[in-house]
Design a protein around this motif. Structure first.
Motif, PDB file in Angstrom:
ATOM      1  N   PRO A 272      25.934  18.096 -18.789  1.00 30.87           N
ATOM      2  CA  PRO A 272      27.255  17.975 -18.150  1.00 30.87           C
ATOM      3  C   PRO A 272      27.235  18.580 -16.746  1.00 30.87           C
ATOM      4  N   GLY A 273      27.813  17.887 -15.814  1.00 27.65           N
ATOM      5  CA  GLY A 273      27.849  18.361 -14.434  1.00 27.65           C
ATOM      6  C   GLY A 273      26.690  17.897 -13.586  1.00 27.65           C
ATOM      7  N   ALA A 274      25.680  17.250 -14.205  1.00 31.29           N
ATOM      8  CA  ALA A 274      24.552  16.733 -13.420  1.00 31.29           C
ATOM      9  C   ALA A 274      25.058  15.684 -12.442  1.00 31.29           C
ATOM     10  N   ARG A 275      24.380  15.601 -11.340  1.00 35.60           N
ATOM     11  CA  ARG A 275      24.803  14.694 -10.277  1.00 35.60           C
ATOM     12  C   ARG A 275      24.157  13.328 -10.455  1.00 35.60           C
ATOM     13  N   VAL A 276      24.930  12.282 -10.231  1.00 33.40           N
ATOM     14  CA  VAL A 276      24.442  10.900 -10.306  1.00 33.40           C
ATOM     15  C   VAL A 276      24.869  10.172  -9.037  1.00 33.40           C
ATOM     16  N   VAL A 277      23.915   9.552  -8.366  1.00 32.73           N
ATOM     17  CA  VAL A 277      24.208   8.772  -7.162  1.00 32.73           C
ATOM     18  C   VAL A 277      23.762   7.332  -7.397  1.00 32.73           C
ATOM     19  N   VAL A 278      24.722   6.446  -7.391  1.00 35.03           N
ATOM     20  CA  VAL A 278      24.450   5.010  -7.525  1.00 35.03           C
ATOM     21  C   VAL A 278      24.545   4.383  -6.134  1.00 35.03           C
ATOM     22  N   VAL A 279      23.541   3.628  -5.760  1.00 30.80           N
ATOM     23  CA  VAL A 279      23.498   3.006  -4.437  1.00 30.80           C
ATOM     24  C   VAL A 279      23.446   1.491  -4.609  1.00 30.80           C
ATOM     25  N   GLU A 280      24.407   0.789  -3.995  1.00 34.63           N
ATOM     26  CA  GLU A 280      24.486  -0.658  -4.162  1.00 34.63           C
ATOM     27  C   GLU A 280      25.004  -1.332  -2.898  1.00 34.63           C
ATOM     28  N   ASN A 281      24.683  -2.623  -2.784  1.00 34.30           N
ATOM     29  CA  ASN A 281      25.367  -3.505  -1.837  1.00 34.30           C
ATOM     30  C   ASN A 281      26.713  -3.864  -2.445  1.00 34.30           C
ATOM     31  N   LEU A 282      27.745  -3.940  -1.642  1.00 29.51           N
ATOM     32  CA  LEU A 282      29.073  -4.271  -2.135  1.00 29.51           C
ATOM     33  C   LEU A 282      29.540  -5.612  -1.585  1.00 29.51           C
ATOM     34  N   VAL A 283      30.359  -6.295  -2.377  1.00 32.34           N
ATOM     35  CA  VAL A 283      30.935  -7.557  -1.914  1.00 32.34           C
ATOM     36  C   VAL A 283      32.338  -7.353  -1.349  1.00 32.34           C
ATOM     37  N   ASP A 284      32.692  -6.095  -1.119  1.00 28.06           N
ATOM     38  CA  ASP A 284      33.952  -5.797  -0.439  1.00 28.06           C
ATOM     39  C   ASP A 284      33.772  -4.522   0.380  1.00 28.06           C
ATOM     40  N   ASP A 285      34.670  -4.298   1.323  1.00 21.10           N
ATOM     41  CA  ASP A 285      34.674  -3.070   2.111  1.00 21.10           C
ATOM     42  C   ASP A 285      33.305  -2.763   2.725  1.00 21.10           C
ATOM     43  N   SER A 286      32.676  -3.801   3.287  1.00 20.13           N
ATOM     44  CA  SER A 286      31.339  -3.636   3.847  1.00 20.13           C
ATOM     45  C   SER A 286      31.213  -4.455   5.126  1.00 20.13           C
ATOM     46  N   PRO A 287      30.559  -3.904   6.151  1.00 21.77           N
ATOM     47  CA  PRO A 287      30.359  -4.692   7.378  1.00 21.77           C
ATOM     48  C   PRO A 287      29.342  -5.813   7.211  1.00 21.77           C
ATOM     49  N   SER A 288      28.664  -5.849   6.059  1.00 23.15           N
ATOM     50  CA  SER A 288      27.636  -6.872   5.846  1.00 23.15           C
ATOM     51  C   SER A 288      28.078  -7.886   4.790  1.00 23.15           C
ATOM     52  N   MET A 289      29.362  -8.211   4.785  1.00 25.39           N
ATOM     53  CA  MET A 289      29.934  -9.070   3.752  1.00 25.39           C
ATOM     54  C   MET A 289      29.256 -10.444   3.658  1.00 25.39           C
ATOM     55  N   ARG A 290      28.924 -11.056   4.791  1.00 28.98           N
ATOM     56  CA  ARG A 290      28.305 -12.388   4.730  1.00 28.98           C
ATOM     57  C   ARG A 290      26.962 -12.321   4.013  1.00 28.98           C
ATOM     58  N   PHE A 291      26.237 -11.248   4.263  1.00 33.35           N
ATOM     59  CA  PHE A 291      24.929 -11.074   3.632  1.00 33.35           C
ATOM     60  C   PHE A 291      25.077 -10.747   2.151  1.00 33.35           C
ATOM     61  N   THR A 292      25.939  -9.788   1.815  1.00 33.79           N
ATOM     62  CA  THR A 292      26.037  -9.346   0.426  1.00 33.79           C
ATOM     63  C   THR A 292      26.683 -10.400  -0.471  1.00 33.79           C
ATOM     64  N   THR A 293      27.658 -11.134   0.047  1.00 32.77           N
ATOM     65  CA  THR A 293      28.247 -12.188  -0.788  1.00 32.77           C
ATOM     66  C   THR A 293      27.253 -13.328  -0.992  1.00 32.77           C
ATOM     67  N   ALA A 294      26.394 -13.587  -0.017  1.00 29.87           N
ATOM     68  CA  ALA A 294      25.341 -14.598  -0.194  1.00 29.87           C
ATOM     69  C   ALA A 294      24.342 -14.137  -1.257  1.00 29.87           C
ATOM     70  N   MET A 295      23.971 -12.854  -1.212  1.00 29.81           N
ATOM     71  CA  MET A 295      23.092 -12.309  -2.244  1.00 29.81           C
ATOM     72  C   MET A 295      23.728 -12.434  -3.620  1.00 29.81           C
ATOM     73  N   ASP A 296      25.034 -12.199  -3.676  1.00 30.10           N
ATOM     74  CA  ASP A 296      25.771 -12.295  -4.937  1.00 30.10           C
ATOM     75  C   ASP A 296      25.670 -13.706  -5.519  1.00 30.10           C
ATOM     76  N   LEU A 297      25.826 -14.714  -4.674  1.00 30.98           N
ATOM     77  CA  LEU A 297      25.726 -16.095  -5.144  1.00 30.98           C
ATOM     78  C   LEU A 297      24.302 -16.440  -5.564  1.00 30.98           C
ATOM     79  N   MET A 298      23.311 -15.908  -4.856  1.00 28.20           N
ATOM     80  CA  MET A 298      21.925 -16.162  -5.248  1.00 28.20           C
ATOM     81  C   MET A 298      21.637 -15.546  -6.615  1.00 28.20           C
TER      82      MET A 298
END
Length: 343
Positions: A272-298
């Motif tokens: 309990p209390g251990a730290r967890v960091v998840v790192v992902e591309n997002l399909v919202d709230d991101s300056p790289s939306m065209r890239f990440t939404t294309a990845m999502d469709l692929m």
């Protein structure tokens, strides 16, 4: 007689450009395969000289380069000469942040067969790859498409190395003595962290054949071998490691059930209390939306996976027993979800 509004004309022109997007992608692929960016030096070079260097006919090469200049990839000067732009330099294999293999990977032969089936994938919600090729994506890649598999490995290695450096700069390891990189591939993130933090100990957990090809610095006799442990396993089945920090980077692209199972395994393994960091591309709230939404469709097409929105990933993390404190950008493409294991 009425004249169409200028905005309609602009919209029509833009849509015409978009529906010819395959031509742009094919042009980038052709330039990468021909090695045009590698052949072009620091000064403007004539098409004839470039054609000699890459073994093509001058006239069609000029047509290819002229098309690419419309997108800012190469620039045309005077006297039938072309020069580099910031984007074209990224197609060089020796560029520090080269995108040559990413460009090839996103335009591999199978992609041209899969994209026309996108409407079927959207209608059914299932990947179309097995119907097209008779087997699952990765099975096909490694059994039937050896050259494509090599491109994939090089693309993922280049991408991982670049993001690993950004992530190592982002991550504050105050109070952290041990870290485990879950599904960390060859271990570029872990190696970057061990290099930056000489007192840190780390574990790489991934499938057996992946761990077997880990970064040489992490293997026996490597620079960080005394502080690194390689653990073969499947994070969706079990995570037999206890650490101060758990890193899950760019692997939660499966169905929600598999993602939830992985997160639950982290909670089961950690204190309990251990730290967890998840790192992902997002399909919202991101300056790289065209890239990440294309990845999502692929992902929908080839493996039936999906990229997350901020809300969808927070929900899955909290349902698994994690308390999400904040979500912050690592770079224009990646966001880090900072969380702790609920007590």
């Amino acid at each position: 007689m009425t004249t169409a509004p200028a905005t309609n004309t602009q919209a029509a022109m833009r849509l015409r450009e978009l529906v010819f997007g395959a031509a742009c992608a094919a042009a980038v692929r052709a330039a990468a395969r021909l090695g045009v960016a590698d052949a072009l030096g620091d000064t403007p070079t004539s098409v004839t000289e470039l054609a000699d260097a890459v073994d093509t006919e001058p006239r069609p090469l000029r047509r290819l380069l002229r098309a690419l200049t419309c997108y800012g990839i190469f620039a045309e000067t005077t006297d039938d000469r072309f020069e580099h732009t910031e984007m074209s330099r990224l197609l060089r294999e020796d560029a520090p942040n080269s995108l040559r293999y990413i460009s090839l990977w996103c335009t591999e032969p199978w992609t041209w067969e899969a994209w026309p089936k996108l409407d079927e994938a959207v209608r059914s919600g299932r990947n179309v790859f097995p119907e097209l090729f008779g087997k699952d994506f990765f099975e096909y890649l490694h059994s039937d498409a050896g050259d494509s598999a090599k491109v994939f490995d090089k693309a993922m290695t280049a991408s991982s190395r670049q993001s690993a450096m950004d992530f190592a700069e982002y991550l504050d390891l105050t109070g952290v003595d041990s870290v485990v990189d879950i599904g960390g591939g060859q271990g570029h993130v872990l190696a970057s962290l061990l290099e930056k933090h000489p007192a840190l100990h780390g574990t790489l957990l991934d499938l057996p054949k992946v761990v077997a090809g880990a970064d040489p610095r992490l293997q026996d006799g490597g620079t960080f071998s005394a502080r690194a442990r390689l653990v073969p396993g499947d994070c969706r089945a079990d995570i037999p490691v206890r650490a101060d920090l758990y890193i899950i980077k760019n692997i939660l692209e499966w169905d929600d059930e598999s993602t939830s199972r992985t997160l639950a395994n982290v909670v089961a393994a950690a204190r309990p209390g251990a730290r967890v960091v998840v790192v992902e591309n997002l399909v919202d709230d991101s300056p790289s939306m065209r890239f990440t939404t294309a990845m999502d469709l692929m992902l929908l097409l080839n493996v039936g996976g999906a990229k997350h929105s901020k809300d969808s990933l927070v929900r899955l993390m909290e349902d698994a027993g994690l308390d999400v404190a904040e979500v912050r950008p690592v770079n224009p493409y990646l966001h880090a979800f900072e969380a702790t294991v609920r007590g």
